[in-house]
Design an enzyme around this catalytic site. Structure first.
Site, PDB file in Angstrom:
ATOM      1  N   LYS A 146      39.708  48.346  52.931  1.00 30.11           N
ATOM      2  CA  LYS A 146      38.496  48.864  52.275  1.00 30.11           C
ATOM      3  C   LYS A 146      37.410  49.069  53.328  1.00 30.11           C
ATOM      4  O   LYS A 146      37.504  49.986  54.124  1.00 30.11           O
ATOM      5  CB  LYS A 146      38.117  47.939  51.129  1.00 30.11           C
ATOM      6  CG  LYS A 146      39.133  48.079  50.003  1.00 30.11           C
ATOM      7  CD  LYS A 146      38.938  47.196  48.822  1.00 30.11           C
ATOM      8  CE  LYS A 146      39.974  47.581  47.765  1.00 30.11           C
ATOM      9  NZ  LYS A 146      40.405  46.445  46.959  1.00 30.11           N
TER      10      LYS A 146
ATOM     11  N   SER B 208      36.134  43.845  41.302  1.00 32.84           N
ATOM     12  CA  SER B 208      36.232  45.229  41.766  1.00 32.84           C
ATOM     13  C   SER B 208      35.780  46.249  40.731  1.00 32.84           C
ATOM     14  O   SER B 208      35.428  47.362  41.089  1.00 32.84           O
ATOM     15  CB  SER B 208      37.671  45.518  42.199  1.00 32.84           C
ATOM     16  OG  SER B 208      38.582  45.146  41.191  1.00 32.84           O
TER      17      SER B 208
ATOM     18  N   HIS C 224      36.621  43.105  48.148  1.00 38.17           N
ATOM     19  CA  HIS C 224      35.434  43.977  48.081  1.00 38.17           C
ATOM     20  C   HIS C 224      34.219  43.357  48.748  1.00 38.17           C
ATOM     21  O   HIS C 224      33.144  43.961  48.754  1.00 38.17           O
ATOM     22  CB  HIS C 224      35.111  44.338  46.634  1.00 38.17           C
ATOM     23  CG  HIS C 224      35.925  45.488  46.125  1.00 38.17           C
ATOM     24  ND1 HIS C 224      35.649  46.794  46.445  1.00 38.17           N
ATOM     25  CD2 HIS C 224      37.040  45.512  45.365  1.00 38.17           C
ATOM     26  CE1 HIS C 224      36.540  47.584  45.883  1.00 38.17           C
ATOM     27  NE2 HIS C 224      37.402  46.835  45.226  1.00 38.17           N
TER      28      HIS C 224
HETATM   29  C1  LIG Z   1      41.854  46.345  46.536  1.00 34.63           C
HETATM   30  C2  LIG Z   1      42.046  44.925  46.204  1.00 34.63           C
HETATM   31  C3  LIG Z   1      43.183  44.252  46.642  1.00 34.63           C
HETATM   32  C4  LIG Z   1      44.297  44.956  47.348  1.00 34.63           C
HETATM   33  O1  LIG Z   1      43.982  45.267  48.661  1.00 34.63           O
HETATM   34  P1  LIG Z   1      44.876  46.341  49.432  1.00 34.63           P
HETATM   35  O2  LIG Z   1      44.640  46.042  50.857  1.00 34.63           O
HETATM   36  O3  LIG Z   1      44.382  47.689  49.011  1.00 34.63           O
HETATM   37  O4  LIG Z   1      46.290  46.103  49.021  1.00 34.63           O
HETATM   38  C5  LIG Z   1      43.291  42.899  46.368  1.00 34.63           C
HETATM   39  N1  LIG Z   1      42.330  42.249  45.685  1.00 34.63           N
HETATM   40  C6  LIG Z   1      41.217  42.877  45.242  1.00 34.63           C
HETATM   41  C7  LIG Z   1      40.174  42.100  44.512  1.00 34.63           C
HETATM   42  C8  LIG Z   1      41.040  44.232  45.474  1.00 34.63           C
HETATM   43  O5  LIG Z   1      39.954  44.847  45.031  1.00 34.63           O
END
Ligand SMILES: *Cc1c(COP(=O)(O)O)cnc(C)c1O
Length: 407
Positions: free
Chosen positions: A255, A196, A224
């Protein structure tokens, strides 16, 4: 009987203020961002109209009319809350429907959805590993994976970032030597699909080969990559055509999917087991109907509007190459995540602050999210930025970058 706090009572949490002051002094304090507009390219942050490069709303689905309509319909018909955890008061049938749609979309037997990607990781990892097991995790994996590993009774170690040979060495030694109580029963290898903060992609084919060699299970966190990589945004496994070779895929619905939630995709026995042991499922209330309905609509959009993903990647190429041509250090990104690395924490924060003054909302990312000295402004373009929007951002980066001697 009433109790009143004596005015002389010392605040037992006073040390928190000292910690905060220390963070501010080191430029490590992150302000909360108050947005009065929608999560969209053109929005209002702290009262100022800006172009956003800060969200993970890759495909603009957070404000897509079909998702909005689906959510409104669900609210009108079913209300706003679910009232309890799924194993006690049940949950809306929309969640079952969402899970079936996701399973078909991801080409897996079964999917379990949870409240977030974070709880998907922090709930799954300790549920499926025990004290005779070993977890082997990429050293730059997401915080929610680290939390899951910490909650597990298993032994744990890391492998060097994206290093397949390094993973091979770790697994070879683990199989040869075993752990505290003899040979490991199960070994679980975990990696982000897309990292990320740097936007680089895990070398999944190599990871799967090595894991097979040492009979280890593979878990990929595709937060992502969901909606971004693979056909119609099916993720990293689809991107590399590794269907059937990754045992556990974690995804987020928060996301590119534009709503909120997380999911675990894999075999039926994985889902069935998690319904019995995964603590966020057992002890935290399930997603409201509007969330499930909007997520179902999002899958429709992913299937029917692939041009959004094409635009996302066009914009990514345009923006990334413009920043690189200006001389910015954009690291090793292969995805729409483009970091602009400033190094020094104060400089990264100043870069973000100056960009904001110029009408560009791109947040600085600092320790502990990235290592000290690797501070950056992280940008994410979306399918919804026009070329004019991106050019405005590039011009702002050029102006501020020269001011701060980053280029
Ligand atoms: C954003 C993210 C999460 C968390 O996801 P949410 O739905 O926002 O809790 C988990 N793993 C990675 C790699 C992320 O980038």
């Amino acid at each position: 009987m009433t109790t009143t706090a004596p005015t002389t009572r010392t605040d037992p949490l006073a040390y928190l203020q000292a910690e905060i002051d220390d963070l501010r002094a080191k430029n490590l304090y992150r302000p909360l961002r108050i947005m009065t507009g929608p999560q969209a390219v053109h929005t209002t942050v702290a009262g100022k109209p800006v172009i956003s490069l800060s969200s993970n709303n890759y495909l603009g689905l957070a404000t897509h009319p079909r998702l909005v309509e689906a959510a409104l319909k669900a609210v009108r018909e079913l209300g706003v809350g679910t009232g309890a955890v799924r194993t006690i008061a049940g949950a809306t049938a929309l969640i079952e429907e969402l899970e079936q749609r996701l399973a078909t979309f991801k080409h897996v037997e079964a999917v379990l959805t949870l409240q977030s990607g974070l709880t998907s990781n922090s709930g799954t990892i300790p549920a499926i590993t025990g004290d005779a097991d070993l977890i082997v995790s990429d050293e730059l994996n997401h915080a929610s994976i680290i939390d899951g590993v910490r909650l597990s009774k298993a032994e744990r170690t890391v492998f060097p970032h994206r290093d397949v040979d390094g993973l091979d060495r770790v697994l070879k030694e683990a199989r040869a030597k075993g752990g505290k109580s003899g040979p490991y029963k199960n070994i679980l290898v975990i990696t982000d699909g897309v990292f990320s903060m740097d936007g680089d992609i895990a070398p999944l084919p190599g990871i799967c080969d090595v894991a097979d060699r040492y009979e280890a299970a593979v878990m990929v966190d595709d937060a992502h990559a969901s909606g971004v990589l693979g056909r119609n945004g099916r993720g990293t496994i689809d991107h590399f055509d590794l269907h059937g070779r990754v045992d556990i895929q974690v995804g987020t619905l928060s996301k590119a999917v534009g709503v909120m939630g997380g999911y675990i995709a894999g075999r039926q026995h994985l889902k069935d087991f998690l319904t019995q042991r995964c603590r966020p499922l057992l002890f935290s209330t399930s997603q409201p109907p509007a969330v499930a309905a909007a997520c179902i609509a999002a899958i429709d959009v992913l299937e029917q509007e692939p041009e959004r993903i094409a635009r996302l990647w066009d914009n990514t190429r345009f923006f990334k190459s413009a920043l690189q041509n200006l001389g910015f250090n954009t690291g090793i990104s292969e995805t729409p995540i483009t970091p602009v690395i400033a190094g020094d924490e104060a400089k990264a924060q100043l870069l973000a602050a100056r960009l904001f003054e110029e009408g560009v909302f791109a947040t600085s990312v600092i320790y502990p999210t990235v290592a000290l000295g690797k501070a950056r402004v992280r940008t994410i373009v979306t399918s919804e930025h026009s070329r004019d929007d991106l050019q405005t951002c590039i011009d702002a980066f050029e102006k501020v970058g020269r001011e701060l001697r980053l280029i």
